[in-house]
Design an enzyme around this catalytic site. Structure first.
Site, PDB file in Angstrom:
ATOM      1  N   GLY A   1      -3.540  -4.533  11.229  1.00  0.00           N
ATOM      2  CA  GLY A   1      -3.921  -4.900   9.868  1.00  0.00           C
ATOM      3  C   GLY A   1      -5.415  -5.153   9.775  1.00  0.00           C
ATOM      4  O   GLY A   1      -6.021  -4.971   8.728  1.00  0.00           O
TER       5      GLY A   1
ATOM      6  N   GLU B   1     -16.696  -4.635  24.548  1.00  0.00           N
ATOM      7  CA  GLU B   1     -15.815  -5.795  24.621  1.00  0.00           C
ATOM      8  C   GLU B   1     -14.632  -5.699  23.668  1.00  0.00           C
ATOM      9  O   GLU B   1     -13.546  -6.205  23.957  1.00  0.00           O
ATOM     10  CB  GLU B   1     -16.603  -7.076  24.348  1.00  0.00           C
TER      11      GLU B   1
ATOM     12  N   ASN C   1      -6.772  11.113   4.528  1.00  0.00           N
ATOM     13  CA  ASN C   1      -6.401  11.232   3.107  1.00  0.00           C
ATOM     14  C   ASN C   1      -7.602  11.056   2.182  1.00  0.00           C
ATOM     15  O   ASN C   1      -7.454  10.938   0.976  1.00  0.00           O
ATOM     16  CB  ASN C   1      -5.246  10.272   2.765  1.00  0.00           C
TER      17      ASN C   1
ATOM     18  N   HIS D   1       0.828  -1.208   0.000  1.00  0.00           N
ATOM     19  CA  HIS D   1       0.000   0.000   0.000  1.00  0.00           C
ATOM     20  C   HIS D   1       0.863   1.259   0.000  1.00  0.00           C
ATOM     21  O   HIS D   1       0.910   1.993   0.996  1.00  0.00           O
ATOM     22  CB  HIS D   1      -0.918  -0.012   1.222  1.00  0.00           C
TER      23      HIS D   1
END
Lengths: 613, 613
Positions: A119, A362, A181, A32
């Site tokens: 991620g 949670e 962005n 990326h």
């Protein structure tokens, strides 16, 4: 002058970092880069602008400031930063995403400078909350925690859970850096470049907000400076950025998310970047040398329960935590607004300074526990077993951070009774079994619970303890020993016609079935499989060979639970294995009615044994 | 005068409802009376104050306004309301929480007036979003959706996911009613009676807010009136209430959450309530009679893929959805900001009006799908398989609402490669298998994917389809038929030494292993177990008996997946069953490297077969 030089250096560094980000993703053909380019100044400004204090040769130094990339897909930038700091070579960077390289596609703790694996979006802020809580309330250290956030991931509810808790605990040592962005994976985010939309929301959640141009070093440095002021509030730097910044044909363009440049585009991009000064190196001030506050381990008392007084294993959990704490002073307790149900209230009463109320949230509770675990604490995370499913993604991710977290799920199974299916943990064993190298424990009485809580605390890794709502009889004497991977053969004879394997509430049903059958001259072996993962294969194999048939009984759905665990352990043992489990849609009712309805009760067990004879 | 009478009647109704709430919980000895008392006026005012339009004899009337108790524990109040409307007798109420009664501890759809099962907090608003979306964009009906919310559950991140999406889709037909009674289960909520704290947050999320005294009928009725005004924004009524309202010794007292009154306290409470007029009956206006807009089913084209062009099953999913839509015009597609990865972008392109971008907020996506499903739609919910774990609690709860939802998880397994473990769905089969009566499908090529998407659409209930990132060879001809519970024996001979059972990406590895072994004179049976739940027991039994040994191969963790599904189906078949599965911590790398590393590749399969010979 000084300032001028600083800015020059930072500009050189951002060029170098951009070059690295592009080069490493192009080399492997994935990654990326554009999501890295937008946050380049934000991160270079943080790390090399004088704010971030870090002992580069000792990532384990407890005084280091912490940096978490919640937008883990910006990993090219993450690794490029450590390269710019001199801790990775360009050659190292070129192993990005290669099999065996610590520079994985999204950061994991295989890379020594990663605080946690990220991620799955919307998780970094909770991890940061855990680290900031630790600095403020436990280690009492002056380190600060920074979290790089994507704008797209702000739509995850978990972010707002973290936001409210950070404000609640007045974590002004926590700084979020939001890289707005405008573009997500498949197009514009909900709010695009409307920074006000974020500012209003975040301010209303009790944070300081600082809105800046995320490509202007003067604004960035001023923002970090401002964020240092103790205000009693966490701070969010909301930065307007451009995705793909620095490369004209990538800037603010849709369709470039998660796309590495082809060689020719890469060369075009390089031409735009201009001269790259490979000799420039980012420097970071070292942190202060403060000793963390850490209670010393002490001796502890013995397990002690009167043999004749039934007690719920959930209550025994709380009592155990109080008992063992002196020996395991890294323990902290986190609970999701149900501590009077889970038993954690006992620990709160005894050690209020090590108990954190996490309210009904949670996901953030588990993320926070991960942050605490990464800072050396041993978090016991408790709520209803059913509601731990809320945090499955966080639980799943924690395994990639080598987490040392103990999960305790109360109110397991249909035996909770009247409250009905929404409150019944019926999938929890299956869920925790999927976690690599996890431990799954399911005690049936207070004594075994107490011992197993201690075993879980001793164990390094992810453990799950399943507890029961209703009071259960004491089965064991206090001296009995319990080990991870163990079991107890509670009833056996030379002429057992079957082996019943149970745990928790169904073990009591199995023992009653044993009595019932005995009166009819039928004897069965009864095994308490309190350790469901790992499990005691040898004992099960022996039982299979002795009795020729196994029956598992569990207050859990038929899939992924104890029954399947046993089948997997004995997959090459050629005896039939029957499973009694929750197979009908449960409902409200009395515990005994539900155990009968689901055919996991004494009578169902006895019936099954006779049917098989 | 009219007003006076109305208020008198409402006051009588609230007394009656309070009496019911107390009586039914005392009768059974459990339940949440105090949480019911705080919201009594709010709900009686809604239902019997003239706002709520409902055809009492026809709950299935599509024009009915919708009421969801997100705070499902206030079930005494919920049932008491329908009793006050004349649809339950006092005798019915006294079956509350009894085994077999539709009046369960937390509402489920066993009760005909429940729109959905609730009880796991923070889910009702997303369900409401689904119903409101349906009214506005699909059925185009004037019904309104009301959601009763607890203050404590506002800490769930899922609430803020729903909040942002409701504002994004301008759902001014959605009204939240927040019962701010200050007390959670174990003490005060994060904000207590600070109504401003809620108002600021909710306003910043783009909602209209109306702050009122939740025990004042004039304020309540005015609030509902105000909430009706079309503003382009959803409305939240934020009501200051008192937990236990109406009974002095319960009012605003901690320690009474989820506690039913004992008989003597009940009698004391009754004395405080004073005269109960059992003859009063709440009335509701009937809704307009508008016909929902519903496209008619049409014929559809055939599955069509060139045999020689590999294509990813995730792409085939999107194409299939477009192909079958005319026959299943109730289909809607929801995706969490990754439609260009899951394949859902194809459906979005073809039917933009039936595609809803849900952004990165999986919990609300699933809750919304449930709301749509309850209004007769067939939602296909897609994201990465890994990220569906984010919504496990919502998925779990949807089974108690008899949901008809199709989940599609892409990027399953380690075969995604370089992106690394955070993006790998490795627990999804285990998760979906735990859901009662769920269907779990795992196609290996585009043709079978296309057929199975159609089968899933036909099926009434929860189905999961697992898709793969990488392109895979076409295995089947378009005419091949696939059924839920079926399998395909792709290779067989009279002298097979073992059976390899695979699905998805590992099926291709198994076929390659078959070729490899064949060259050495070894033949194996290869079964495509595309339907993992239910599974084709007969074919597996036959293979077991023919070949004497089974090997399952799956790109999923060893627990709860295909291997254990096969073992459970064959638990009384005494042949050994070996399982190749993901057993080591995965990392970034090339797909082939990872399949080898995890020992689920062609060579691992061939090796295993030879080892067993």
């Amino acid at each position: 002058m000084q300032d001028r030089e600083k800015l020059d250096e930072l500009n050189k560094l951002s060029k170098l970092i951009r070059y690295y980000s592009l080069a490493m993703s192009t080399a492997v053909g994935s990654g990326h880069p554009t999501s890295s380019l937008s946050a380049t100044e934000l991160m270079a400004g943080l790390m090399f602008g004088g704010t971030f204090r870090y002992d580069l040769d000792h990532p384990e130094n407890p005084n280091n400031d912490r940096l978490i990339f919640s937008k883990g897909h910006a990993s090219p930038l993450f690794y490029a930063l450590w390269a710019a700091a001199g801790k990775l070579t360009e050659e190292d960077l070129m192993t990005y995403r290669e099999f065996g390289s610590p520079l994985e596609g999204h950061p994991t703790v295989t890379f020594r400078y990663a605080e946690a694996a990220t991620g799955s979006l919307g998780q970094g802020l909770s991890i940061g909350v855990g680290m900031a809580l630790n600095a403020r309330y436990l280690d009492k250290l002056p380190y600060r925690t920074y979290v790089l956030l994507g704008d797209s991931e702000m739509s995850e509810g978990s972010q707002w859970e973290s936001m409210q808790i950070a404000a609640h605990y007045e974590l002004d040592n926590l700084v979020g850096v939001m890289d707005v962005n405008r573009l997500g994976q498949r197009g514009e985010t909900m709010y695009g470049h409307d920074l006000q939309a974020y500012q209003q929301r975040i301010t209303s959640f009790g944070w300081e907000t600082i809105v800046i141009d995320g490509h202007s070093y003067p604004e960035i440095l001023a923002a970090y400076e401002k964020a240092l002021h103790p205000s009693g509030k966490p701070a969010m730097i909301i930065a307007r950025t451009v995705k793909g910044k620095g490369v004209s044909f990538l800037e603010d363009k849709n369709g470039w998310h998660g796309v590495a440049l082809q060689e020719d585009d890469f060369l075009r991009a390089l031409r735009e970047l201009g001269h790259i000064d490979r000799s420039v190196k980012g420097t970071l001030p070292k942190p202060e040398n403060v000793k963390p506050q850490a209670p010393k381990p002490q001796g502890i008392g013995k397990v002690d329960y009167p043999a004749d007084k039934p007690i719920a294993t959930r209550q025994a959990f709380g009592k155990a935590l109080v008992r063992i704490y002196p020996r395991f002073p890294a323990i902290v307790s986190l609970d999701a607004e149900v501590n009077n149900s889970t038993g954690a209230d006992q620990f709160k009463g005894a050690h209020p300074e090590r108990f954190f109320e996490m309210y009904i949230a949670e996901q953030n509770m588990v993320g926070t526990a991960l942050g605490l675990s990464r800072r050396g604490k041993v978090p016991f995370v408790s709520t209803f077993a059913a509601f731990l499913t809320r945090a499955f993604d966080q639980i799943r991710m924690s395994q990639y951070s080598d987490a040392n977290i103990k999960f305790v799920g109360s109110h397991a199974g249909v035996s909770i009774g009247q409250d009905g299916p929404s409150q019944m943990g019926l999938e929890d064993i299956a869920m925790f079994r999927t976690i690599l190298n996890s431990i799954v424990l399911y005690p049936s009485d207070a004594v075994s619970t107490d011992h197993l809580v201690e075993e879980a605390a001793k164990h390094q890794g992810i453990a799950y303890i399943r507890t029961t709502r209703m009071a259960t009889q004491i089965i064991y004497s206090a001296e009995e020993s319990f080990v991870i991977g163990g079991s107890k053969v509670l009833r056996r004879s030379g002429r057992d016609v079957a082996t019943v394997i149970a745990a928790g509430v169904t073990l009591h049903e199995a023992l009653k079935a044993h009595e019932e059958l005995k009166k009819e001259g039928i004897t069965i072996r009864v095994i308490d499989l309190y350790s469901i993962k790992p499990l005691d294969e040898a004992t099960l194999r022996e039982a299979a060979s002795d009795t020729g048939c196994l029956i598992t009984v569990e207050d859990h759905c038929a899939e992924g639970g104890m029954g399947e665990a046993v089948r997997s352990a004995l997959s090459t043992v050629t005896v039939p294995i029957y499973s009694l489990a929750v197979r009908k849609k449960p409902k409200s009712g009395k515990p005994a009615e539900l155990l009968d309805y689901e055919e996991i009760s004494q009578s169902a067990i006895a019936r099954k044994v006779k049917e098989l004879m």
